[in-house]
Design an enzyme around this catalytic site. Structure first.
Site, PDB file in Angstrom:
ATOM      1  CB  THR A  12      -3.542  -3.366  10.878  1.00  0.00           C
ATOM      2  OG1 THR A  12      -4.055  -3.502   9.538  1.00  0.00           O
ATOM      3  CG2 THR A  12      -3.158  -1.929  11.122  1.00  0.00           C
TER       4      THR A  12
ATOM      5  CB  CYS B  94      -7.189  -7.652   2.873  1.00  0.00           C
ATOM      6  SG  CYS B  94      -5.830  -6.507   2.576  1.00  0.00           S
TER       7      CYS B  94
ATOM      8  CB  VAL C 275      -0.965  -0.010   1.218  1.00  0.00           C
ATOM      9  CG1 VAL C 275      -1.653   1.328   1.393  1.00  0.00           C
ATOM     10  CG2 VAL C 275      -2.002  -1.109   1.028  1.00  0.00           C
TER      11      VAL C 275
ATOM     12  CE  LYS D 280      -9.598  -2.251   3.166  1.00  0.00           C
ATOM     13  NZ  LYS D 280      -9.382  -2.549   1.779  1.00  0.00           N
TER      14      LYS D 280
ATOM     15  NE  ARG E 278       0.965  -9.864   3.360  1.00  0.00           N
ATOM     16  CZ  ARG E 278       0.960  -8.523   3.413  1.00  0.00           C
ATOM     17  NH1 ARG E 278       1.083  -7.922   4.581  1.00  0.00           N
ATOM     18  NH2 ARG E 278       0.827  -7.809   2.319  1.00  0.00           N
TER      19      ARG E 278
ATOM     20  N   GLY F 237      -8.684 -16.163   0.835  1.00  0.00           N
ATOM     21  CA  GLY F 237      -7.584 -15.928   1.775  1.00  0.00           C
ATOM     22  C   GLY F 237      -6.947 -14.590   1.448  1.00  0.00           C
TER      23      GLY F 237
HETATM   24  N1  LIG Z   1      -2.040  -5.286   0.645  1.00  0.00           N
HETATM   25  C1  LIG Z   1      -3.250  -4.900   0.266  1.00  0.00           C
HETATM   26  O1  LIG Z   1      -3.770  -5.350  -0.757  1.00  0.00           O
HETATM   27  C2  LIG Z   1      -4.008  -3.880   1.056  1.00  0.00           C
HETATM   28  C3  LIG Z   1      -5.102  -3.215   0.468  1.00  0.00           C
HETATM   29  C4  LIG Z   1      -5.788  -2.262   1.213  1.00  0.00           C
HETATM   30  C5  LIG Z   1      -5.433  -2.007   2.533  1.00  0.00           C
HETATM   31  N2  LIG Z   1      -4.385  -2.685   3.083  1.00  0.00           N
HETATM   32  C6  LIG Z   1      -4.011  -2.358   4.454  1.00  0.00           C
HETATM   33  O2  LIG Z   1      -2.889  -1.473   4.416  1.00  0.00           O
HETATM   34  C7  LIG Z   1      -2.002  -1.721   5.512  1.00  0.00           C
HETATM   35  C8  LIG Z   1      -0.617  -2.040   4.984  1.00  0.00           C
HETATM   36  O3  LIG Z   1      -0.704  -3.227   4.221  1.00  0.00           O
HETATM   37  P1  LIG Z   1       0.490  -3.722   3.265  1.00  0.00           P
HETATM   38  O4  LIG Z   1      -0.026  -4.916   2.539  1.00  0.00           O
HETATM   39  O5  LIG Z   1       1.023  -2.567   2.495  1.00  0.00           O
HETATM   40  O6  LIG Z   1       1.560  -4.174   4.362  1.00  0.00           O
HETATM   41  P2  LIG Z   1       3.084  -4.571   4.096  1.00  0.00           P
HETATM   42  O7  LIG Z   1       3.412  -5.539   5.153  1.00  0.00           O
HETATM   43  O8  LIG Z   1       3.263  -4.945   2.664  1.00  0.00           O
HETATM   44  O9  LIG Z   1       3.878  -3.209   4.323  1.00  0.00           O
HETATM   45  C9  LIG Z   1       4.055  -2.592   5.559  1.00  0.00           C
HETATM   46  C10 LIG Z   1       5.414  -1.917   5.572  1.00  0.00           C
HETATM   47  O10 LIG Z   1       5.517  -1.149   6.775  1.00  0.00           O
HETATM   48  C11 LIG Z   1       6.858  -1.253   7.237  1.00  0.00           C
HETATM   49  N3  LIG Z   1       6.916  -0.854   8.652  1.00  0.00           N
HETATM   50  C12 LIG Z   1       6.508  -1.537   9.750  1.00  0.00           C
HETATM   51  N4  LIG Z   1       6.695  -0.792  10.854  1.00  0.00           N
HETATM   52  C13 LIG Z   1       7.221   0.389  10.443  1.00  0.00           C
HETATM   53  C14 LIG Z   1       7.627   1.579  11.107  1.00  0.00           C
HETATM   54  N5  LIG Z   1       7.533   1.724  12.444  1.00  0.00           N
HETATM   55  N6  LIG Z   1       8.139   2.595  10.372  1.00  0.00           N
HETATM   56  C15 LIG Z   1       8.252   2.497   9.029  1.00  0.00           C
HETATM   57  N7  LIG Z   1       7.872   1.387   8.343  1.00  0.00           N
HETATM   58  C16 LIG Z   1       7.378   0.355   9.044  1.00  0.00           C
HETATM   59  C17 LIG Z   1       7.221  -2.704   6.952  1.00  0.00           C
HETATM   60  O11 LIG Z   1       8.613  -2.905   6.946  1.00  0.00           O
HETATM   61  C18 LIG Z   1       6.588  -2.885   5.564  1.00  0.00           C
HETATM   62  O12 LIG Z   1       7.491  -2.540   4.525  1.00  0.00           O
HETATM   63  C19 LIG Z   1      -2.645  -2.857   6.306  1.00  0.00           C
HETATM   64  O13 LIG Z   1      -3.424  -2.324   7.331  1.00  0.00           O
HETATM   65  C20 LIG Z   1      -3.532  -3.538   5.283  1.00  0.00           C
HETATM   66  O14 LIG Z   1      -4.626  -4.191   5.863  1.00  0.00           O
HETATM   67  C21 LIG Z   1      -3.655  -3.603   2.381  1.00  0.00           C
END
Ligand SMILES: NC(=O)c1ccc[n+]([C@@H]2O[C@H](COP(=O)([O-])OP(=O)(O)OC[C@H]3O[C@@H](n4cnc5c(N)ncnc54)[C@H](O)[C@@H]3O)[C@@H](O)[C@H]2O)c1
Length: 425
Positions: free
Chosen positions: A87, A256, A12, A200, A324, A253
């Site tokens: 999260t 999300c 994201v 969401k 995941r 799965g």
């Molecule tokens: N992946 C999806 O398709 C998607 C779609 C919509 C919403 N979301 C939501 O968006 C959020 C992020 O999801 P994602 O898939 O991008 O996660 P992700 O695990 O791919 O990315 C999270 C990033 O945050 C970094 N991080 C963790 N702690 C940190 C900190 N203190 N400072 C700086 N960076 C830090 C991690 O190293 C990682 O690179 C989640 O809540 C998820 O539910 C995800």
């Protein structure tokens, strides 16, 4: 153009940062993983997302995007701070907000008065309100701006979204965030923090429920001789139902749906409401995963410890490398436990998978199927359909095909010598 900090360089954060930079904003993306920041600075995207490497490279060249280690280093000069932090689920289904809170703690000391902290992470209802209370002294404002992109189509989903949802405590703050997206042509819904957070969770829970409904009907089709493809086409023409998210499969799965559905049931329980429809949806999905694994076992019943399964597809869907909560892994895990020998192939996966310690990951789909007693297709990569299935059938010990995504044509596969089983057909 606005100065923006993105906290978290994941699916994201990186997509959001690159897309906002492509709209002309000045963006700094921070991550707390040194190797991730180094690889991004070297022009390497740490995961598979079509088109993202090119977009990132363009906006880095035009000096609109850069990367730093540590959230505070991105936030100290920014007016807008997007939280794109993980999260995940706790064991009881509630959301683990520890990464989210850690990120906030890091940026709080450097927040400028009147700056805006925008939450893109998926969080339980009530999070924005609590966050605003903790940020009172900073005079920064919290806005909830949930993200709806889907992996594999992330750039398009971000730049051409079906809607932009902005939840805030004041119209002024919502409008400041809406202005960041002014070049995007999409309906903008301004609402409260609580509504944005619930939108969401509701969106993902509804889609999960829709998939479970289709999978249940697919099972009924198998027991009665109806064909799920015809049934879903027949109801999909009805605009009140719609044709999207109607494909029967192995069970849902991904990063999300499982965690967001579990979190919503938890939110409901905390509010004093038993959301039994959603709880049953989660339970039925587990049963459907069992049923899918059972289908493979039924086709290759004589497991004397030498029964070989070939699996195509390991990620939670095609178009991503994200493993995941992948249904493919859940199903293969069940087969491993029953003693099946498994070779697997996925266009985006190499190395080993902790939950599948005995599965051999192969680098070639034809090598994967050699001498196998069954081939189970677990994701819908178009690459699989383009393979020479005659060669595949000939190189297997027993040409059994379990197509959990219905990507092959049953009668064509039978002509090639496969015993074919799909989902609901
Ligand atoms: N992946 C999806 O398709 C998607 C779609 C919509 C919403 N979301 C939501 O968006 C959020 C992020 O999801 P994602 O898939 O991008 O996660 P992700 O695990 O791919 O990315 C999270 C990033 O945050 C970094 N991080 C963790 N702690 C940190 C900190 N203190 N400072 C700086 N960076 C830090 C991690 O190293 C990682 O690179 C989640 O809540 C998820 O539910 C995800």
């Amino acid at each position: 153009m606005a100065k923006i900090a993105i906290i978290g360089a994941g699916y994201v954060g990186l997509t959001t940062g690159a897309c906002l930079a492509s709209l002309g904003h000045d963006v700094i993306i921070a991550d707390n993983k040194d190797d991730r920041v180094k690889s991004l600075r070297a022009g390497k995207i740490p995961f598979y997302e079509p088109g993202l490497d090119e977009l990132v490279s363009n906006v880095v060249k035009s000096k609109k995007l850069s990367f730093v280690l540590g959230a505070s280093n991105a936030s100290e000069t920014a007016e807008f701070h997007f939280l794109c932090l993980p999260t995940p689920s706790n064991k009881d289904g509630s959301s683990d907000l520890s990464y989210f809170e850690e990120g906030i703690n890091e940026i709080t000391p450097v927040l400028q008065p009147n700056s805006i902290v925008i939450n893109k992470s998926t969080v339980p209802l009530g999070t924005a309100k609590r966050l605003q209370e903790t940020l009172t002294k900073t005079e920064a404002h919290v806005v909830s701006n949930p993200e709806f992109l889907s992996e594999g189509n992330a750039i398009n989903d971000f730049l051409k979204p079906s809607r932009i949802v902005i939840g805030a405590s004041s119209k002024h703050h919502s409008e400041r965030v809406a202005n960041l997206y002014s070049d995007i042509d999409a309906p903008v819904l301004l609402c409260s923090w609580e509504s944005a957070e619930l939108i969401k969770h509701t969106a993902n829970a509804f889609l999960a429920m829709k998939l479970t409904f289709v999978n249940e009907i697919a099972t009924l089709c198998e027991m009665t001789g109806a064909d799920i493809e015809d049934v879903t086409s027949g109801i999909g023409y009805d605009p009140r139902i719609g044709a999207d998210y109607m494909r029967a499969g192995p069970g849902w799965g991904g990063s999300c749906f499982p965690k967001d559905s579990a979190s919503l049931t938890h939110v409901a329980r905390s509010a004093g409401f038993n959301f039994t429809l959603l709880e049953h949806t989660i339970e039925l999905n587990q049963k459907h995963l069992d049923r899918t694994a059972h289908k493979v076992m039924q086709m290759t019943p004589s497991n004397d410890g030498d029964t070989k399964i070939a699996a195509w597809g390991l990620t939670f869907k095609a178009g991503t490398d994200d493993l995941r909560y992948s249904p493919a892994i859940e199903i293969l895990h069940r087969l491993e436990k029953e003693g099946y020998k498994i070779n697997a192939f996925d266009p985006t996966v190499k190395g080993t998978i902790p939950k599948l310690p005995l599965t051999q990951i192969t680098e070639d789909p034809y090598d994967c199927v050699k001498e196998a007693d069954a081939l189970v297709v677990l994701t819908e990569w178009i690459d699989f359909v383009e393979l020479d299935m005659k060669t595949v059938a000939e190189s297997m010990r027993n040409p059994n095909l379990i197509d959990t995504r219905n990507i092959f044509n049953k009668s064509e596969m039978e002509k090639l010598g496969f015993a074919y089983v799909g989902m609901g057909i």
